[in-house]
Write a protein that holds these residues in place. Structure first.
Motif, PDB file in Angstrom:
ATOM      1  N   ARG A  44       4.450   9.781  24.348  1.00 21.46           N
ATOM      2  CA  ARG A  44       5.644  10.382  23.737  1.00 21.46           C
ATOM      3  C   ARG A  44       6.683   9.315  23.397  1.00 21.46           C
ATOM      4  NH1 ARG A  44       6.390  15.942  27.185  1.00 21.46           N
ATOM      5  NH2 ARG A  44       4.735  17.083  26.122  1.00 21.46           N
ATOM      6  N   ALA A  45       6.877   8.377  24.304  1.00 22.68           N
ATOM      7  CA  ALA A  45       7.834   7.292  24.043  1.00 22.68           C
ATOM      8  C   ALA A  45       7.400   6.493  22.826  1.00 22.68           C
ATOM      9  CB  ALA A  45       7.961   6.388  25.263  1.00 22.68           C
ATOM     10  N   ALA A  46       6.114   6.208  22.716  1.00 22.70           N
ATOM     11  CA  ALA A  46       5.608   5.460  21.562  1.00 22.70           C
ATOM     12  C   ALA A  46       5.861   6.232  20.267  1.00 22.70           C
ATOM     13  CB  ALA A  46       4.113   5.184  21.730  1.00 22.70           C
ATOM     14  N   THR A  47       5.643   7.523  20.289  1.00 19.31           N
ATOM     15  CA  THR A  47       5.865   8.352  19.097  1.00 19.31           C
ATOM     16  C   THR A  47       7.341   8.389  18.726  1.00 19.31           C
ATOM     17  OG1 THR A  47       3.949   9.707  19.638  1.00 19.31           O
ATOM     18  CG2 THR A  47       5.561  10.665  18.129  1.00 19.31           C
ATOM     19  N   VAL A  48       8.194   8.620  19.715  1.00 16.27           N
ATOM     20  CA  VAL A  48       9.638   8.694  19.460  1.00 16.27           C
ATOM     21  C   VAL A  48      10.156   7.368  18.905  1.00 16.27           C
ATOM     22  CG1 VAL A  48      11.900   8.882  20.583  1.00 16.27           C
ATOM     23  CG2 VAL A  48      10.114  10.547  21.095  1.00 16.27           C
ATOM     24  N   LEU A  49       9.757   6.249  19.500  1.00 20.18           N
ATOM     25  CA  LEU A  49      10.230   4.947  19.032  1.00 20.18           C
ATOM     26  C   LEU A  49       9.735   4.643  17.617  1.00 20.18           C
ATOM     27  CD1 LEU A  49       9.813   2.890  22.316  1.00 20.18           C
ATOM     28  CD2 LEU A  49      11.953   3.661  21.275  1.00 20.18           C
ATOM     29  N   THR A  50       8.508   5.011  17.317  1.00 25.90           N
ATOM     30  CA  THR A  50       7.969   4.802  15.971  1.00 25.90           C
ATOM     31  C   THR A  50       8.722   5.636  14.946  1.00 25.90           C
ATOM     32  OG1 THR A  50       5.789   4.320  16.896  1.00 25.90           O
ATOM     33  CG2 THR A  50       5.873   4.902  14.559  1.00 25.90           C
ATOM     34  N   LEU A  52      11.774   6.825  15.222  1.00 22.25           N
ATOM     35  CA  LEU A  52      13.136   6.299  15.104  1.00 22.25           C
ATOM     36  C   LEU A  52      13.176   5.039  14.248  1.00 22.25           C
ATOM     37  CD1 LEU A  52      14.499   6.845  18.718  1.00 22.25           C
ATOM     38  CD2 LEU A  52      15.157   8.086  16.644  1.00 22.25           C
ATOM     39  N   GLY A  53      12.185   4.175  14.410  1.00 24.83           N
ATOM     40  CA  GLY A  53      12.112   2.973  13.584  1.00 24.83           C
ATOM     41  C   GLY A  53      11.954   3.310  12.111  1.00 24.83           C
ATOM     42  N   LEU A  54      11.109   4.283  11.796  1.00 23.86           N
ATOM     43  CA  LEU A  54      10.927   4.715  10.409  1.00 23.86           C
ATOM     44  C   LEU A  54      12.174   5.421   9.874  1.00 23.86           C
ATOM     45  CD1 LEU A  54       7.241   6.011  10.560  1.00 23.86           C
ATOM     46  CD2 LEU A  54       8.086   3.949   9.398  1.00 23.86           C
ATOM     47  N   ALA A  55      12.833   6.182  10.727  1.00 26.62           N
ATOM     48  CA  ALA A  55      14.043   6.899  10.309  1.00 26.62           C
ATOM     49  C   ALA A  55      15.180   5.945   9.976  1.00 26.62           C
ATOM     50  CB  ALA A  55      14.482   7.876  11.402  1.00 26.62           C
ATOM     51  N   MET A  56      15.137   4.737  10.486  1.00 32.77           N
ATOM     52  CA  MET A  56      16.190   3.771  10.193  1.00 32.77           C
ATOM     53  C   MET A  56      16.105   3.206   8.782  1.00 32.77           C
ATOM     54  SD  MET A  56      16.980   1.647  13.649  1.00 32.77           S
ATOM     55  CE  MET A  56      18.333   0.826  12.826  1.00 32.77           C
ATOM     56  N   ILE A  57      14.968   3.323   8.132  1.00 30.93           N
ATOM     57  CA  ILE A  57      14.806   2.749   6.788  1.00 30.93           C
ATOM     58  C   ILE A  57      15.816   3.333   5.803  1.00 30.93           C
ATOM     59  CG2 ILE A  57      13.217   2.483   4.833  1.00 30.93           C
ATOM     60  CD1 ILE A  57      10.977   2.189   6.976  1.00 30.93           C
ATOM     61  N   PRO A  58      15.950   4.662   5.683  1.00 28.31           N
ATOM     62  CA  PRO A  58      16.984   5.177   4.770  1.00 28.31           C
ATOM     63  C   PRO A  58      18.398   4.782   5.207  1.00 28.31           C
ATOM     64  CG  PRO A  58      15.594   6.971   5.568  1.00 28.31           C
ATOM     65  CD  PRO A  58      15.138   5.720   6.231  1.00 28.31           C
ATOM     66  N   TRP A  59      18.627   4.707   6.509  1.00 32.23           N
ATOM     67  CA  TRP A  59      19.929   4.301   7.015  1.00 32.23           C
ATOM     68  C   TRP A  59      20.241   2.871   6.585  1.00 32.23           C
ATOM     69  CZ3 TRP A  59      24.445   5.715   8.510  1.00 32.23           C
ATOM     70  CH2 TRP A  59      25.253   4.871   9.253  1.00 32.23           C
ATOM     71  N   LEU A  60      19.259   1.991   6.630  1.00 33.88           N
ATOM     72  CA  LEU A  60      19.455   0.609   6.204  1.00 33.88           C
ATOM     73  C   LEU A  60      19.795   0.532   4.717  1.00 33.88           C
ATOM     74  CD1 LEU A  60      16.534  -1.072   8.151  1.00 33.88           C
ATOM     75  CD2 LEU A  60      18.971  -1.216   8.666  1.00 33.88           C
ATOM     76  N   VAL A  61      19.138   1.342   3.913  1.00 31.46           N
ATOM     77  CA  VAL A  61      19.439   1.382   2.475  1.00 31.46           C
ATOM     78  C   VAL A  61      20.874   1.865   2.266  1.00 31.46           C
ATOM     79  CG1 VAL A  61      18.856   2.499   0.282  1.00 31.46           C
ATOM     80  CG2 VAL A  61      17.034   1.686   1.792  1.00 31.46           C
ATOM     81  N   PHE A  62      21.256   2.913   2.993  1.00 35.43           N
ATOM     82  CA  PHE A  62      22.617   3.436   2.902  1.00 35.43           C
ATOM     83  C   PHE A  62      23.638   2.369   3.287  1.00 35.43           C
ATOM     84  CE2 PHE A  62      26.214   5.273   5.244  1.00 35.43           C
ATOM     85  CZ  PHE A  62      26.832   5.971   4.213  1.00 35.43           C
ATOM     86  N   LEU A  63      23.391   1.666   4.388  1.00 38.10           N
ATOM     87  CA  LEU A  63      24.321   0.627   4.821  1.00 38.10           C
ATOM     88  C   LEU A  63      24.443  -0.483   3.782  1.00 38.10           C
ATOM     89  CD1 LEU A  63      23.520   0.089   8.606  1.00 38.10           C
ATOM     90  CD2 LEU A  63      25.577   1.079   7.617  1.00 38.10           C
ATOM     91  N   HIS A  64      23.308  -0.921   3.275  1.00 37.45           N
ATOM     92  CA  HIS A  64      23.318  -2.028   2.328  1.00 37.45           C
ATOM     93  C   HIS A  64      24.053  -1.669   1.034  1.00 37.45           C
ATOM     94  CE1 HIS A  64      22.019  -5.816   0.665  1.00 37.45           C
ATOM     95  NE2 HIS A  64      21.651  -5.196  -0.429  1.00 37.45           N
ATOM     96  N   THR A  65      23.913  -0.447   0.605  1.00 36.06           N
ATOM     97  CA  THR A  65      24.554  -0.049  -0.655  1.00 36.06           C
ATOM     98  C   THR A  65      25.954   0.508  -0.450  1.00 36.06           C
ATOM     99  OG1 THR A  65      23.527   2.140  -0.541  1.00 36.06           O
ATOM    100  CG2 THR A  65      22.354   0.428  -1.780  1.00 36.06           C
ATOM    101  N   GLY A  66      26.278   0.969   0.746  1.00 40.20           N
ATOM    102  CA  GLY A  66      27.546   1.654   0.946  1.00 40.20           C
ATOM    103  C   GLY A  66      28.647   0.866   1.628  1.00 40.20           C
TER     104      GLY A  66
END
Length: 164
Positions: A44-50, A52-66
């Motif tokens: 479960r920890a492996a799934t949650v961390l994976t 969360l890591g993938l969910a950060m990709i759109p956040w990184l795009v938002f940060l870089h552009t915003g």
């Protein structure tokens, strides 16, 4: 070696070498699929961390552009003093642990390597062009990055392995 040396995580009953991952690569795997919830928690920890890591990709795009190109920080001196203090603590604790023959030095060395990489990145990225950027790049190239590599190599070489 010293008698204070720890046996490391490889003495746990849940750690074994998985033949599919290559020779001598320790893996955290259950020896038997008993009623224990620990392997389930690891999955479960492996799934949650994976996720969360993938969910950060759109956040990184938002940060870089915003985010604005410049910003003013109220606690600038404390920020850099704090980061360098953590680096000093990492170097000191790694040195003391190594001096005692303690295998936990691999943990402090890995963390210190990461802090040094972060310091080099932020030093160079936050420096103003010109006279501020030059010492930041020199410090990164000749101090922080070589020390980060040395700490990373130390972390991998001191990482507890079966049979050591």
């Amino acid at each position: 070696m010293a008698s204070t040396r720890l046996t490391g995580v490889h003495s746990l009953s849940l750690v074994r070498v998985d033949a599919a991952s290559g020779p001598g690569v320790p893996r955290i795997l259950p020896k038997a699929a008993a009623a224990s919830t620990f392997p389930l928690l690891l999955r479960r920890a492996a799934t949650v961390l994976t996720v969360l890591g993938l969910a950060m990709i759109p956040w990184l795009v938002f940060l870089h552009t915003g985010l604005p190109a410049t910003a003013q920080a109220s606690h600038w001196a404390w920020t850099w003093t704090g980061l360098d203090s953590f680096e000093a603590l990492g170097l000191l604790s790694t040195g003391l642990l190594l001096g005692r023959g303690d295998r936990r030095a691999c943990l402090t060395s890995a963390a210190t390597s990461t802090l040094l990489l972060v310091d080099a990145w932020f030093d160079t990225m936050t420096a103003a062009p010109g006279s501020d950027l030059e010492p930041a790049v020199l410090m990164a190239v000749f101090a922080e990055l070589p020390l980060a590599v040395a700490c990373a190599v130390l972390a991998t070489r001191t990482f507890p392995r079966p049979g050591r």
